[in-house]
Design a protein around this motif. Structure first.
Motif, PDB file in Angstrom:
ATOM      1  N   ALA A   1      11.788   4.511  25.156  1.00 17.23           N
ATOM      2  CA  ALA A   1      11.306   5.868  25.423  1.00 17.23           C
ATOM      3  C   ALA A   1      10.070   5.839  26.310  1.00 17.23           C
ATOM      4  CB  ALA A   1      11.002   6.586  24.110  1.00 17.23           C
ATOM      5  N   VAL A   2       9.254   4.803  26.147  1.00 12.71           N
ATOM      6  CA  VAL A   2       7.990   4.717  26.883  1.00 12.71           C
ATOM      7  C   VAL A   2       8.198   4.164  28.301  1.00 12.71           C
ATOM      8  CG1 VAL A   2       5.790   3.484  26.943  1.00 12.71           C
ATOM      9  CG2 VAL A   2       6.537   4.599  24.837  1.00 12.71           C
ATOM     10  N   LEU A   3       9.124   3.236  28.436  1.00 10.53           N
ATOM     11  CA  LEU A   3       9.403   2.657  29.760  1.00 10.53           C
ATOM     12  C   LEU A   3      10.867   2.907  30.117  1.00 10.53           C
ATOM     13  CD1 LEU A   3       7.587  -0.825  29.545  1.00 10.53           C
ATOM     14  CD2 LEU A   3       6.791   1.218  30.749  1.00 10.53           C
ATOM     15  N   PRO A   4      11.201   4.137  30.551  1.00 10.32           N
ATOM     16  CA  PRO A   4      12.614   4.439  30.809  1.00 10.32           C
ATOM     17  C   PRO A   4      13.217   3.585  31.925  1.00 10.32           C
ATOM     18  CG  PRO A   4      11.207   6.301  31.445  1.00 10.32           C
ATOM     19  CD  PRO A   4      10.339   5.320  30.705  1.00 10.32           C
ATOM     20  N   GLU A   5      12.390   3.191  32.913  1.00 13.31           N
ATOM     21  CA  GLU A   5      12.930   2.321  33.974  1.00 13.31           C
ATOM     22  C   GLU A   5      12.612   0.880  33.621  1.00 13.31           C
ATOM     23  OE1 GLU A   5      11.747   3.677  37.880  1.00 13.31           O
ATOM     24  OE2 GLU A   5      12.378   5.722  37.410  1.00 13.31           O
TER      25      GLU A   5
ATOM     26  N   THR B   1       6.280   1.378  36.306  1.00 20.51           N
ATOM     27  CA  THR B   1       5.772   2.746  36.439  1.00 20.51           C
ATOM     28  C   THR B   1       5.166   2.892  37.830  1.00 20.51           C
ATOM     29  OG1 THR B   1       3.533   2.241  35.663  1.00 20.51           O
ATOM     30  CG2 THR B   1       5.165   2.851  33.981  1.00 20.51           C
ATOM     31  N   GLY B   2       4.768   4.121  38.137  1.00 17.69           N
ATOM     32  CA  GLY B   2       4.127   4.382  39.430  1.00 17.69           C
ATOM     33  C   GLY B   2       5.080   5.112  40.360  1.00 17.69           C
ATOM     34  N   PHE B   3       4.527   5.756  41.364  1.00 19.01           N
ATOM     35  CA  PHE B   3       5.363   6.534  42.285  1.00 19.01           C
ATOM     36  C   PHE B   3       6.361   5.652  43.004  1.00 19.01           C
ATOM     37  CE2 PHE B   3       1.877   9.458  41.582  1.00 19.01           C
ATOM     38  CZ  PHE B   3       2.572  10.647  41.409  1.00 19.01           C
TER      39      PHE B   3
ATOM     40  N   HIS C   1       5.043  -3.651  33.333  1.00 20.34           N
ATOM     41  CA  HIS C   1       4.510  -3.633  31.978  1.00 20.34           C
ATOM     42  C   HIS C   1       5.428  -4.454  31.090  1.00 20.34           C
ATOM     43  CE1 HIS C   1       1.900  -0.339  33.267  1.00 20.34           C
ATOM     44  NE2 HIS C   1       2.947   0.108  33.918  1.00 20.34           N
TER      45      HIS C   1
ATOM     46  N   GLU D   1       2.117  12.681  36.283  1.00 21.04           N
ATOM     47  CA  GLU D   1       2.991  13.160  37.352  1.00 21.04           C
ATOM     48  C   GLU D   1       4.057  12.122  37.686  1.00 21.04           C
ATOM     49  OE1 GLU D   1       0.958  13.799  41.053  1.00 21.04           O
ATOM     50  OE2 GLU D   1       2.570  15.044  41.891  1.00 21.04           O
ATOM     51  N   SER D   2       3.643  10.859  37.769  1.00 23.54           N
ATOM     52  CA  SER D   2       4.626   9.840  38.132  1.00 23.54           C
ATOM     53  C   SER D   2       5.561   9.527  36.959  1.00 23.54           C
ATOM     54  CB  SER D   2       3.932   8.610  38.724  1.00 23.54           C
ATOM     55  OG  SER D   2       3.883   7.534  37.853  1.00 23.54           O
TER      56      SER D   2
ATOM     57  N   ARG E   1       8.565  11.920  36.715  1.00 25.38           N
ATOM     58  CA  ARG E   1       9.655  11.618  37.663  1.00 25.38           C
ATOM     59  C   ARG E   1      10.634  10.593  37.118  1.00 25.38           C
ATOM     60  NH1 ARG E   1       7.385  12.098  43.448  1.00 25.38           N
ATOM     61  NH2 ARG E   1       8.432  10.131  43.845  1.00 25.38           N
ATOM     62  N   GLN E   2      10.214   9.838  36.097  1.00 26.53           N
ATOM     63  CA  GLN E   2      11.122   8.829  35.523  1.00 26.53           C
ATOM     64  C   GLN E   2      11.968   9.400  34.391  1.00 26.53           C
ATOM     65  OE1 GLN E   2       8.143   5.677  34.581  1.00 26.53           O
ATOM     66  NE2 GLN E   2       9.209   4.494  36.160  1.00 26.53           N
ATOM     67  N   ASN E   3      11.793  10.680  34.086  1.00 25.40           N
ATOM     68  CA  ASN E   3      12.497  11.268  32.950  1.00 25.40           C
ATOM     69  C   ASN E   3      13.243  12.527  33.400  1.00 25.40           C
ATOM     70  OD1 ASN E   3      11.573   9.830  30.281  1.00 25.40           O
ATOM     71  ND2 ASN E   3       9.756   9.946  31.585  1.00 25.40           N
TER      72      ASN E   3
ATOM     73  N   GLU F   1      -1.257   4.530  33.792  1.00 31.02           N
ATOM     74  CA  GLU F   1       0.171   4.845  33.931  1.00 31.02           C
ATOM     75  C   GLU F   1       0.932   4.552  32.647  1.00 31.02           C
ATOM     76  OE1 GLU F   1       1.865   3.076  37.448  1.00 31.02           O
ATOM     77  OE2 GLU F   1       0.548   4.229  38.769  1.00 31.02           O
TER      78      GLU F   1
ATOM     79  N   SER G   1       2.918   7.194  30.292  1.00 32.82           N
ATOM     80  CA  SER G   1       4.321   7.038  29.901  1.00 32.82           C
ATOM     81  C   SER G   1       4.508   7.301  28.414  1.00 32.82           C
ATOM     82  CB  SER G   1       4.812   5.631  30.245  1.00 32.82           C
ATOM     83  OG  SER G   1       4.793   5.443  31.648  1.00 32.82           O
TER      84      SER G   1
ATOM     85  N   ALA H   1       6.570  10.815  26.604  1.00 26.95           N
ATOM     86  CA  ALA H   1       7.582  10.694  25.536  1.00 26.95           C
ATOM     87  C   ALA H   1       7.191  11.590  24.352  1.00 26.95           C
ATOM     88  CB  ALA H   1       7.729   9.238  25.095  1.00 26.95           C
TER      89      ALA H   1
END
Lengths: 328, 328
Positions: free
Chosen positions: A137-141, A259-261, A267, B18-19, B22-24, B280, B284, B288
């Motif tokens: 949930a915290v790191l979706p990517e 994370t990040g744009f 992480h 903001e970033s 975009r991941q969710n 970041e 994140s 969540a």
């Protein structure tokens, strides 16, 4: 007021539950239920009755939570739904593929009785599942990895014992260090079964047995060993009893993500367990969830739950205020 | 339907939020609120309006969860209760000693408005607090330890910058390996502040400054450095910018404890984070919990919550069924 716990089934797990209850002042062991003749079952706690499993129904008013200590293969699929008709229950059902089916059966029973049933409690499924959920949930990517061990696999030990010429055996599942390091680096490697774990076997052969044949049968056994690098040691019964009588286990849940744009930051979230006694640690998790089951039911909830559903605060004997002050 | 998020305050944390949004896929950035003149604030997401903080009230109907990105010292104690009168909110209030007081103020506001407010979200307080709770509930006879780093401490970096003759500085908090190993061994050591962490400082001195005096002032600074082994490096501004511009952090929560009738078995539970970007990662975690806040409020809940109260299942965009199937 103390939460009255029943133990249903008195093997390794039942004994672990008994000892875990002693570490929690707000829990009391009320009774042990067994399918053996009750007078043949000697428990460690003074003054606690042992009843036959068939008598459980008579004690519905004396037990706040029944902890189901049978096996996942045949006991729990039948026992947990049956007992959820009478009690709040907690089990450690761990046949991963059949959890949705077990959930449905237990939920139907617990909804009908107005009780709370918590299934699949322990460390995997259990604490590892929770960590996969939080990290995902915290790191979706990202990508997560579970490694087991170093620890004893009862299933693999049993498989070796069934080989002709084997008197006894113990098998350790061991995570491969290079794989752990590759995962922690954030490189998101694709790892084969063989790259993740190796299997180390300590085997006592019967007199005159053909050791080369036994070793070959182990190493080529489909599903259990064929896909792994497997090390086989032949040792004496005395060595096995002296050096390999414990039931250690453990493992790692690691998730790496970006994370990040532009996905520029990496992480690593890592959760690990190193356990001297697999059944005792599993038991310790279960009794914490037994506390939660009693509290949820006292609030009027019912139905089947898993560790994923339960607010963490319900696991601790301390109040929410104390926990906020001490842990946040 | 997408959950509409507002960002209140657009600094490092606001940009991280903001970033993270975009991941969710189920979250949408609806608006950014700032105390600066809105036309001077350039955000990264196309087509999203920036409003003055004073205008937040007008947008109450357009925002499902407002994420509070101010500082814990003076912003959040005022802003979170104020905004909780209008919105579901999440903040990362991290002044440990004042959390009970902050909780009470935010709870009063959120109970009155019927909104959900989640405070003190991030990794410590946050994921570390959760891990202390789970580990403590599972191993009641044990001891836990938190180590921070390796990572940048903004507070310590600021303290160095306030010394006369210092142009710029960055301070890293570093856990001492020997202490980590002693903890993991299960020996439950009593560790002093000095034994747990060391502090490494990279300092850019102003031209002609007395380096020996600066080093001495750092190493003897009460609360910040005097109780630690502190290493001071003087470097150039170029080196600082080249090698120390990131905001990494992380740490370890380790609990060791005993089980068994005679406490004969040891267990180690370890949770660790290795983060390239502290703000970041914190962001994140926050998004969540913003999802969870929206879901809790949609179920009719209100009042102040922390990570300790929230069922894990609410953090994930996936359904409970999918999560049971995939994670248990």
């Amino acid at each position: 007021m103390s939460i009255r716990i029943g133990i249903f089934g008195y093997g390794n797990l039942g004994r672990g539950i008994e000892s875990a209850i002693r570490q929690n002042d707000d829990l009391t062991l009320a009774a042990v239920f067994t399918r053996r003749p009750p007078e043949t079952v000697k428990i460690r706690t003074e003054g606690v009755p042992v009843y036959h499993a068939d008598e459980a129904e008579k004690h519905a008013a004396d037990i706040d939570v029944m902890i189901m200590c049978g096996g996942s293969a045949t006991d729990l699929p039948e026992q947990t739904p049956a007992l959820a008709k009478l009690f709040n229950v907690v089990d450690s059902f761990d046949t991963h593929a059949k959890i949705p089916e077990h959930f449905a059966a237990v939920n139907a029973a617990a909804e009908q009785s107005g009780k709370v049933a918590v299934i699949s409690v322990g460390w995997d499924p259990g604490m590892f599942s929770l960590n996969r959920l939080y990290a995902g949930a915290v790191l979706p990517e990202g990508k997560d990895y579970t490694f087991w061990g170093k620890g004893v696999s009862q299933g693999h030990s049993d498989a070796i014992r069934r080989i002709d010429g084997v008197a006894d055996a113990k098998q350790y599942t061991i995570p491969v260090d290079a794989a752990l390091e590759a995962v922690r680096s954030g490189s998101c490697p694709e790892l084969t079964t063989r790259q993740k774990h190796l299997r180390e076997c300590f085997v006592v052969a019967k007199e005159g047995a053909d050791l080369a044949r036994i070793e070959n049968e182990i190493k080529t056994m489909p599903n259990y060993f064929a896909d792994y690098d497997t090390i086989v040691h032949f040792i004496t019964k005395e060595e096995l009893d002296r050096d390999h009588s414990g039931i250690p286990h453990g493992g790692f849940v690691i998730r790496t993500g970006k994370t990040g744009f532009d996905g520029e930051h990496n992480h690593v979230i890592e959760y690990s367990l190193k356990l001297d006694s697999n059944p005792e640690f599993t038991s310790s998790v279960i009794v914490a969830y037994a506390r939660a089951a009693a509290r949820l039911n006292a609030k009027g909830e019912s139905g089947c739950k898993t560790v994923l559903d339960i607010p963490p605060v319900l696991l601790s004997p301390e109040s929410a205020e104390e926990l906020r002050k001490r842990l946040l």
